[in-house]
Design an enzyme around this catalytic site. Structure first.
Site, PDB file in Angstrom:
ATOM      1  N   ASN A  11      10.533  71.734  15.807  1.00 29.53           N
ATOM      2  CA  ASN A  11      10.538  73.136  16.259  1.00 29.53           C
ATOM      3  C   ASN A  11       9.939  73.982  15.135  1.00 29.53           C
ATOM      4  O   ASN A  11      10.592  74.224  14.120  1.00 29.53           O
ATOM      5  CB  ASN A  11      11.991  73.559  16.560  1.00 29.53           C
ATOM      6  N   TRP A  12       8.706  74.411  15.335  1.00 33.58           N
ATOM      7  CA  TRP A  12       7.997  75.151  14.272  1.00 33.58           C
ATOM      8  C   TRP A  12       8.486  76.581  14.132  1.00 33.58           C
ATOM      9  O   TRP A  12       8.107  77.272  13.190  1.00 33.58           O
ATOM     10  CB  TRP A  12       6.494  75.180  14.569  1.00 33.58           C
ATOM     11  N   LYS A  13       9.264  77.029  15.099  1.00 42.25           N
ATOM     12  CA  LYS A  13       9.738  78.427  15.120  1.00 42.25           C
ATOM     13  C   LYS A  13       8.543  79.380  14.952  1.00 42.25           C
ATOM     14  O   LYS A  13       7.457  79.078  15.448  1.00 42.25           O
ATOM     15  CB  LYS A  13      10.833  78.630  14.071  1.00 42.25           C
ATOM     16  N   HIS A  99      18.040  78.135  22.423  1.00 42.74           N
ATOM     17  CA  HIS A  99      18.216  77.959  20.981  1.00 42.74           C
ATOM     18  C   HIS A  99      19.130  79.065  20.460  1.00 42.74           C
ATOM     19  O   HIS A  99      19.064  80.204  20.948  1.00 42.74           O
ATOM     20  CB  HIS A  99      16.849  78.015  20.279  1.00 42.74           C
ATOM     21  N   GLU A 101      19.014  80.851  17.944  1.00 44.95           N
ATOM     22  CA  GLU A 101      18.300  82.041  17.458  1.00 44.95           C
ATOM     23  C   GLU A 101      17.936  82.959  18.627  1.00 44.95           C
ATOM     24  O   GLU A 101      17.926  84.180  18.483  1.00 44.95           O
ATOM     25  CB  GLU A 101      17.059  81.618  16.656  1.00 44.95           C
ATOM     26  N   GLU A 170      23.262  71.606  18.195  1.00 42.77           N
ATOM     27  CA  GLU A 170      22.854  72.300  16.982  1.00 42.77           C
ATOM     28  C   GLU A 170      23.978  73.231  16.537  1.00 42.77           C
ATOM     29  O   GLU A 170      24.069  74.372  17.033  1.00 42.77           O
ATOM     30  CB  GLU A 170      21.586  73.128  17.227  1.00 42.77           C
ATOM     31  N   GLY A 176      19.225  75.888   9.252  1.00 45.73           N
ATOM     32  CA  GLY A 176      18.583  76.612   8.155  1.00 45.73           C
ATOM     33  C   GLY A 176      19.482  76.831   6.955  1.00 45.73           C
ATOM     34  O   GLY A 176      19.150  77.620   6.073  1.00 45.73           O
ATOM     35  N   SER A 216      19.454  71.334   9.729  1.00 46.80           N
ATOM     36  CA  SER A 216      19.196  70.851   8.371  1.00 46.80           C
ATOM     37  C   SER A 216      18.926  69.344   8.312  1.00 46.80           C
ATOM     38  O   SER A 216      19.406  68.651   7.407  1.00 46.80           O
ATOM     39  CB  SER A 216      20.349  71.231   7.438  1.00 46.80           C
ATOM     40  N   GLY A 237      13.907  71.556  12.234  1.00 46.55           N
ATOM     41  CA  GLY A 237      13.328  72.869  11.974  1.00 46.55           C
ATOM     42  C   GLY A 237      12.459  72.829  10.734  1.00 46.55           C
ATOM     43  O   GLY A 237      11.348  72.282  10.752  1.00 46.55           O
TER      44      GLY A 237
HETATM   45  P1  13P Z   1      16.575  73.550  10.414  1.00 46.08           P
HETATM   46  O1  13P Z   1      16.172  72.102  10.511  1.00 46.08           O
HETATM   47  O2  13P Z   1      15.642  74.390   9.625  1.00 46.08           O
HETATM   48  O3  13P Z   1      18.013  73.676  10.000  1.00 46.08           O
HETATM   49  O4  13P Z   1      16.492  74.153  11.897  1.00 46.08           O
HETATM   50  C1  13P Z   1      17.110  73.466  12.922  1.00 46.08           C
HETATM   51  C2  13P Z   1      16.718  74.074  14.196  1.00 46.08           C
HETATM   52  O5  13P Z   1      17.066  75.208  14.492  1.00 46.08           O
HETATM   53  C3  13P Z   1      15.854  73.300  15.099  1.00 46.08           C
HETATM   54  O6  13P Z   1      15.764  73.887  16.346  1.00 46.08           O
END
Ligand code: 13P
Length: 267
Positions: A11-13, A99, A101, A170, A176, A216, A237
């Site tokens: 997931n590149w966000k 998600h 977020e 998640e 993060g 993470s 992520g």
């Molecule tokens: P991180 O791997 O940066 O913790 O993010 C996880 C995530 O939100 C994947 O969708």
């Protein structure tokens, strides 16, 4: 025994311009041994702006395309939104839904998430439904209740394609933060999710839905996460933005091609 293939999703966000996206796919490919990748399904989920570039860059390569969200209507006056039809048009096969977020920053409720699940499945996109508890909910012993609720709301009336759903556990506090959930926490949560899936969807379908862990994930912890019962893969992520780290994660996953079912969930 149900065989569920390893599934690793990046997931590149909100990262990577078009030239950077092209470069990331190229660097990743240069680092990976294609035959070894055959045992893992790898999905890249760049931002909307890079989807067509990545779609071109992955042609003939062992990756599938995913998007990070979608609107539930096919078209209309929804400024700024992108529909399942449009994602399908771009070559997407997967789409991340719900998600944390999006739930936290953009007010996505379980009702919205459910509509997005229906829309994704209607267009033949596999939705990756994200569920997870906050730290406060964990501390107050509500983890299982939250997971059950998010799961049952999102899967209400999704129709006969429900077998195409992917779940991503998640924990919000692990995203993060550099602090992944422990093996025991992941084991407990995934087992609970599998139990709920079987209760909601029946034995056959409930046992076939892949459950990913996200939060993470790095090359340092993927090796201990994948052998946990009911962990079928990972939603990655920040580590997926670094081709060296993501390639390592994929290599470790391809060396661990089987997922383990809990003894009480035989096929
Ligand atoms: P991180 O791997 O940066 O913790 O993010 C996880 C995530 O939100 C994947 O969708």
């Amino acid at each position: 025994m149900v065989q569920r293939r390893r599934l690793i999703v990046g997931n590149w966000k909100m990262h990577k311009t078009i030239p950077e996206a092209r470069e990331l796919v190229q660097e990743l490919t240069d680092l990976l041994d294609a035959p070894a990748m055959a045992s893992v399904t790898t999905v890249l989920a760049p931002p909307f702006t890079a989807l067509s570039t990545v779609a071109l860059a992955i042609q003939g390569r062992p990756y599938l395309l995913g998007a990070q969200t979608l609107h539930w209507e096919d078209q209309g006056a929804f400024t700024g939104e992108v529909s399942g039809v449009m994602l399908k048009d771009l070559g997407c096969r997967y789409v991340i839904v719900g998600h944390s977020e999006r739930r936290r920053c953009f007010g996505e409720t379980d009702v919205i998430v459910q509509k997005k699940m229906v829309a994704a499945l209607r267009h033949g996109l596999r939705p990756i439904l994200c569920i997870g508890e906050t730290w406060d909910q964990r501390l107050s012993d509500h983890t299982e209740r939250i997971l059950s609720l998010q799961l049952s709301e999102a899967l209400t009336d999704v129709g006969k394609e429900v077998g195409d759903v992917v779940i991503a556990y998640e924990p919000v506090w692990a995203i993060g933060s550099g602090r992944s959930a422990t093996v025991a926490q992941v084991h407990e949560a995934h087992l609970h999710i599998r139990t709920q899936l079987v209760a909601l969807l029946g034995q056959d379908t409930g046992a076939q839905v892949p459950i990913l862990y996200g939060g993470s994930v790095t090359p340092d912890n993927i090796g201990e996460l994948l052998p946990i019962h009911e962990v079928d893969g990972a939603l990655v992520g920040s580590a997926c933005l670094n081709p060296v780290l993501f390639a390592k994660i994929l290599q470790i996953a391809s060396a661990s091609p089987e997922s383990y079912q809990h003894p009480s969930f035989p096929a």
